[in-house]
Design a protein around this motif. Structure first.
Motif, PDB file in Angstrom:
ATOM      1  N   THR A  44      32.347  46.030  13.518  1.00 29.71           N
ATOM      2  CA  THR A  44      33.488  45.647  14.359  1.00 29.71           C
ATOM      3  C   THR A  44      34.296  44.548  13.684  1.00 29.71           C
ATOM      4  O   THR A  44      35.525  44.599  13.657  1.00 29.71           O
ATOM      5  CB  THR A  44      33.001  45.181  15.742  1.00 29.71           C
ATOM      6  OG1 THR A  44      32.375  46.284  16.393  1.00 29.71           O
ATOM      7  CG2 THR A  44      34.145  44.654  16.589  1.00 29.71           C
TER       8      THR A  44
ATOM      9  N   TRP B 238      38.253  44.500  12.655  1.00 33.92           N
ATOM     10  CA  TRP B 238      39.224  43.501  13.093  1.00 33.92           C
ATOM     11  C   TRP B 238      39.980  42.909  11.915  1.00 33.92           C
ATOM     12  O   TRP B 238      41.158  42.600  12.025  1.00 33.92           O
ATOM     13  CB  TRP B 238      38.542  42.399  13.886  1.00 33.92           C
ATOM     14  CG  TRP B 238      38.078  42.811  15.248  1.00 33.92           C
ATOM     15  CD1 TRP B 238      38.300  43.995  15.876  1.00 33.92           C
ATOM     16  CD2 TRP B 238      37.312  42.022  16.151  1.00 33.92           C
ATOM     17  NE1 TRP B 238      37.712  44.001  17.118  1.00 33.92           N
ATOM     18  CE2 TRP B 238      37.091  42.798  17.314  1.00 33.92           C
ATOM     19  CE3 TRP B 238      36.770  40.746  16.092  1.00 33.92           C
ATOM     20  CZ2 TRP B 238      36.374  42.321  18.403  1.00 33.92           C
ATOM     21  CZ3 TRP B 238      36.055  40.285  17.180  1.00 33.92           C
ATOM     22  CH2 TRP B 238      35.865  41.059  18.323  1.00 33.92           C
TER      23      TRP B 238
ATOM     24  N   LYS C  65      45.286  39.516  13.981  1.00 38.60           N
ATOM     25  CA  LYS C  65      44.540  39.798  12.760  1.00 38.60           C
ATOM     26  C   LYS C  65      43.556  38.666  12.523  1.00 38.60           C
ATOM     27  O   LYS C  65      43.871  37.503  12.725  1.00 38.60           O
ATOM     28  CB  LYS C  65      45.477  39.893  11.553  1.00 38.60           C
ATOM     29  CG  LYS C  65      46.128  41.226  11.404  1.00 38.60           C
ATOM     30  CD  LYS C  65      45.353  42.065  10.435  1.00 38.60           C
ATOM     31  CE  LYS C  65      46.121  43.341  10.159  1.00 38.60           C
ATOM     32  NZ  LYS C  65      45.552  44.123   9.122  1.00 38.60           N
TER      33      LYS C  65
ATOM     34  N   PHE D 160      42.920  43.078  16.332  1.00 37.06           N
ATOM     35  CA  PHE D 160      42.345  43.251  17.657  1.00 37.06           C
ATOM     36  C   PHE D 160      43.328  42.701  18.672  1.00 37.06           C
ATOM     37  O   PHE D 160      43.663  41.510  18.638  1.00 37.06           O
ATOM     38  CB  PHE D 160      40.999  42.520  17.748  1.00 37.06           C
ATOM     39  CG  PHE D 160      40.378  42.546  19.113  1.00 37.06           C
ATOM     40  CD1 PHE D 160      39.846  43.717  19.609  1.00 37.06           C
ATOM     41  CD2 PHE D 160      40.334  41.413  19.900  1.00 37.06           C
ATOM     42  CE1 PHE D 160      39.257  43.756  20.861  1.00 37.06           C
ATOM     43  CE2 PHE D 160      39.750  41.430  21.154  1.00 37.06           C
ATOM     44  CZ  PHE D 160      39.215  42.607  21.636  1.00 37.06           C
TER      45      PHE D 160
END
Length: 64
Positions: A28, A32, A41, A37
């Protein structure tokens, strides 16, 4: 963050450390960095092919 000294490098956090702090998976976190997200950034520095993060950048990302 701009890295200018060896002290700056010592402050950087590794990918797995940041994943634990943010309570997300390494996968994850990599996403990102690449895609962002919710319009934000996550800034990372690549050294020797590995991703590192400045604590100030992590705090900035968390507070937005």
């Amino acid at each position: 963050m701009t890295i200018t000294t060896k002290a700056d490098i010592k402050e950087l956090m590794a990918l797995d450390e940041v994943a634990k702090v943010l309570n997300v998976s390494v996968r994850t976190l990599r996403r990102w960095v690449k895609d962002g997200f919710r319009g934000r950034k996550l800034v990372a520095t690549r050294l020797g092919g590995k991703l590192f993060f400045a604590p100030s950048d992590i705090e900035s990302f968390r507070s937005k």
